[in-house]
Design a protein around this motif. Structure first.
Motif, PDB file in Angstrom:
ATOM      1  N   ASP A  46       0.808  -1.223   0.000  1.00  0.00           N
ATOM      2  CA  ASP A  46       0.000   0.000   0.000  1.00  0.00           C
ATOM      3  C   ASP A  46       0.842   1.274   0.000  1.00  0.00           C
ATOM      4  N   ARG A  47       2.148   1.116   0.065  1.00  0.00           N
ATOM      5  CA  ARG A  47       3.032   2.289   0.158  1.00  0.00           C
ATOM      6  C   ARG A  47       4.186   2.121  -0.832  1.00  0.00           C
ATOM      7  N   GLY A  48       3.883   2.416  -2.074  1.00  0.00           N
ATOM      8  CA  GLY A  48       4.851   2.201  -3.131  1.00  0.00           C
ATOM      9  C   GLY A  48       6.047   3.131  -3.057  1.00  0.00           C
ATOM     10  N   ARG A  49       7.205   2.594  -3.370  1.00  0.00           N
ATOM     11  CA  ARG A  49       8.448   3.372  -3.346  1.00  0.00           C
ATOM     12  C   ARG A  49       8.402   4.537  -4.332  1.00  0.00           C
ATOM     13  N   THR A  50       7.739   4.338  -5.453  1.00  0.00           N
ATOM     14  CA  THR A  50       7.765   5.353  -6.499  1.00  0.00           C
ATOM     15  C   THR A  50       7.014   6.628  -6.122  1.00  0.00           C
ATOM     16  N   VAL A  51       6.203   6.584  -5.064  1.00  0.00           N
ATOM     17  CA  VAL A  51       5.513   7.801  -4.621  1.00  0.00           C
ATOM     18  C   VAL A  51       6.517   8.868  -4.197  1.00  0.00           C
ATOM     19  N   SER A  52       7.635   8.447  -3.660  1.00  0.00           N
ATOM     20  CA  SER A  52       8.668   9.394  -3.242  1.00  0.00           C
ATOM     21  C   SER A  52       9.754   9.575  -4.292  1.00  0.00           C
ATOM     22  N   PHE A  53       9.658   8.826  -5.383  1.00  0.00           N
ATOM     23  CA  PHE A  53      10.762   8.785  -6.344  1.00  0.00           C
ATOM     24  C   PHE A  53      10.441   9.434  -7.689  1.00  0.00           C
ATOM     25  N   LEU A  54       9.220   9.229  -8.187  1.00  0.00           N
ATOM     26  CA  LEU A  54       8.910   9.679  -9.539  1.00  0.00           C
ATOM     27  C   LEU A  54       8.334  11.088  -9.658  1.00  0.00           C
ATOM     28  N   PRO A  55       7.503  11.570  -8.718  1.00  0.00           N
ATOM     29  CA  PRO A  55       6.963  12.924  -8.868  1.00  0.00           C
ATOM     30  C   PRO A  55       8.052  13.999  -8.843  1.00  0.00           C
ATOM     31  N   LYS A  56       7.712  15.172  -9.344  1.00  0.00           N
ATOM     32  CA  LYS A  56       8.676  16.272  -9.381  1.00  0.00           C
ATOM     33  C   LYS A  56       9.006  16.780  -7.980  1.00  0.00           C
ATOM     34  N   THR A  57       8.017  16.734  -7.095  1.00  0.00           N
ATOM     35  CA  THR A  57       8.186  17.247  -5.729  1.00  0.00           C
ATOM     36  C   THR A  57       7.825  16.168  -4.724  1.00  0.00           C
ATOM     37  N   PHE A  58       8.607  16.080  -3.670  1.00  0.00           N
ATOM     38  CA  PHE A  58       8.423  15.083  -2.625  1.00  0.00           C
ATOM     39  C   PHE A  58       8.067  15.791  -1.319  1.00  0.00           C
ATOM     40  N   ILE A  59       6.884  15.501  -0.765  1.00  0.00           N
ATOM     41  CA  ILE A  59       6.484  16.039   0.535  1.00  0.00           C
ATOM     42  C   ILE A  59       6.438  14.887   1.521  1.00  0.00           C
ATOM     43  N   CYS A  60       7.163  15.016   2.622  1.00  0.00           N
ATOM     44  CA  CYS A  60       7.180  13.965   3.634  1.00  0.00           C
ATOM     45  C   CYS A  60       6.625  14.509   4.945  1.00  0.00           C
ATOM     46  N   LEU A  61       5.633  13.826   5.484  1.00  0.00           N
ATOM     47  CA  LEU A  61       5.077  14.168   6.793  1.00  0.00           C
ATOM     48  C   LEU A  61       5.905  13.467   7.863  1.00  0.00           C
ATOM     49  N   ILE A  62       6.389  14.248   8.827  1.00  0.00           N
ATOM     50  CA  ILE A  62       7.310  13.722   9.835  1.00  0.00           C
ATOM     51  C   ILE A  62       6.713  13.881  11.228  1.00  0.00           C
ATOM     52  N   PRO A  63       6.219  12.808  11.837  1.00  0.00           N
ATOM     53  CA  PRO A  63       5.816  12.907  13.248  1.00  0.00           C
ATOM     54  C   PRO A  63       7.031  13.231  14.119  1.00  0.00           C
ATOM     55  N   LYS A  64       6.865  14.166  14.996  1.00  0.00           N
ATOM     56  CA  LYS A  64       7.976  14.570  15.868  1.00  0.00           C
ATOM     57  C   LYS A  64       8.504  13.383  16.670  1.00  0.00           C
ATOM     58  N   SER A  65       7.619  12.441  16.984  1.00  0.00           N
ATOM     59  CA  SER A  65       7.998  11.276  17.780  1.00  0.00           C
ATOM     60  C   SER A  65       8.960  10.343  17.054  1.00  0.00           C
ATOM     61  N   THR A  66       9.152  10.542  15.752  1.00  0.00           N
ATOM     62  CA  THR A  66      10.038   9.642  14.989  1.00  0.00           C
ATOM     63  C   THR A  66      11.485  10.123  14.946  1.00  0.00           C
ATOM     64  N   ILE A  67      11.764  11.299  15.497  1.00  0.00           N
ATOM     65  CA  ILE A  67      13.110  11.868  15.350  1.00  0.00           C
ATOM     66  C   ILE A  67      14.112  11.189  16.286  1.00  0.00           C
ATOM     67  N   VAL A  68      15.229  10.778  15.718  1.00  0.00           N
ATOM     68  CA  VAL A  68      16.348  10.209  16.471  1.00  0.00           C
ATOM     69  C   VAL A  68      17.616  10.940  16.026  1.00  0.00           C
ATOM     70  N   PRO A  69      18.715  10.800  16.779  1.00  0.00           N
ATOM     71  CA  PRO A  69      19.921  11.525  16.397  1.00  0.00           C
ATOM     72  C   PRO A  69      20.475  11.158  15.022  1.00  0.00           C
ATOM     73  N   ARG A  70      20.620   9.834  14.740  1.00  0.00           N
ATOM     74  CA  ARG A  70      21.339   9.461  13.525  1.00  0.00           C
ATOM     75  C   ARG A  70      21.054   8.009  13.125  1.00  0.00           C
ATOM     76  N   MET A  71      21.797   7.535  12.131  1.00  0.00           N
ATOM     77  CA  MET A  71      21.611   6.188  11.601  1.00  0.00           C
ATOM     78  C   MET A  71      21.741   5.108  12.678  1.00  0.00           C
ATOM     79  N   THR A  72      22.604   5.333  13.652  1.00  0.00           N
ATOM     80  CA  THR A  72      22.833   4.355  14.713  1.00  0.00           C
ATOM     81  C   THR A  72      21.525   3.963  15.387  1.00  0.00           C
ATOM     82  N   GLN A  73      20.750   4.966  15.777  1.00  0.00           N
ATOM     83  CA  GLN A  73      19.495   4.701  16.473  1.00  0.00           C
ATOM     84  C   GLN A  73      18.446   4.100  15.536  1.00  0.00           C
ATOM     85  N   ALA A  74      18.446   4.535  14.277  1.00  0.00           N
ATOM     86  CA  ALA A  74      17.483   3.996  13.319  1.00  0.00           C
ATOM     87  C   ALA A  74      17.688   2.495  13.128  1.00  0.00           C
ATOM     88  N   ALA A  75      18.948   2.085  12.998  1.00  0.00           N
ATOM     89  CA  ALA A  75      19.253   0.668  12.820  1.00  0.00           C
ATOM     90  C   ALA A  75      18.815  -0.140  14.038  1.00  0.00           C
TER      91      ALA A  75
END
Length: 239
Positions: free
Chosen positions: A159-188
């Motif tokens: 239900d969440r195709g990769r091309t939605v963020s890849f093919l359009p001219k403009t990319f809008i991403c909604l970011i919940p504040k609760s998802t923020i972490v310092p860096r890749m270390t925490q994401a992994a």
């Protein structure tokens, strides 16, 4: 249908023999590194401090940054869409759009303004790709957000195709504040913890840092070569 594995032991034993050692039967112990700088970066930063880091880095990656709350999200998204041309839009099929009160905007207000809004539908196959390719704006949601690099993490599925963020001219991403972490270390670590808890992790995880960027051998930055020319992050205060 689940497949079966045949001749696994014989195959692995032969590899071990060619390497001149016994086959390993237990997991290797994790090394205990004396220094782990990956844990030190922004380790004491508060969520609000991480937001400021993210906001500052967006300037470096040519990405618009807007802050709002759930109450004002529909108005903020509508204005952001207008800033990028009020043209055709493609979105994921994601319950959070409804939960955040965006259905009236995406399914009523914008269509009445003759703005085509297409919601990803895996049953339509290649038509999804065609719609994403012709869309001016693609809208997705970040699952994990890296403050240090201004990177959003997207989990793709049926239900969440990769091309939605890849093919359009403009990319809008909604970011919940609760998802923020310092860096890749925490994401992994978050993704690994989800896996260990028995949760399914997408087979396609995309780390996206602003619009498409490319630099040739002369180190001259060109934006939009392999994806969206413009990008906008909308930070939602959900805490």
């Amino acid at each position: 249908m689940q497949g079966t594995i045949q001749n696994r032991d014989a195959f692995l034993n032969q590899i071990a023999s060619r390497l001149g050692r016994e086959r390993l039967s237990a997991p290797l112990p994790r090394p205990a590194w004396q220094y782990q700088p990956q844990d030190e970066v922004l380790k004491d930063a508060t969520v609000n401090e991480l937001v400021e880091v993210l906001k500052t880095h967006c300037l470096k990656i040519h990405t618009s940054f807007v802050m709002t709350d759930l109450q004002n999200l529909p108005e903020t998204l509508e204005k952001t869409i207008a800033d990028y041309g009020n043209e055709s839009i493609v979105t994921w099929k994601d319950q959070r759009f409804s939960d955040w009160g965006l259905d009236p905007l995406l399914k009523d207000t914008l269509p009445r303004q003759n703005i085509d809004v297409y919601e990803w539908d895996y049953t339509r196959g290649a038509e999804n790709i065609r719609q994403a390719e012709k869309a001016n704006i693609g809208i997705t949601i970040s699952e994990i957000t890296l403050a240090e690099s201004g990177t959003v993490v997207l989990f793709s599925d049926k239900d969440r195709g990769r091309t939605v963020s890849f093919l359009p001219k403009t990319f809008i991403c909604l970011i919940p504040k609760s998802t923020i972490v310092p860096r890749m270390t925490q994401a992994a670590r978050i993704m690994r913890e989800k896996h260990l808890q028995g949760n399914n992790i997408s087979s396609c995880v995309n780390f996206i840092t602003g619009p498409s960027n490319s630099a040739d051998i002369e180190l001259e930055l060109v934006v939009g070569v392999h994806g969206p020319v413009k990008a906008a992050y909308i930070l939602i205060d959900d805490l």
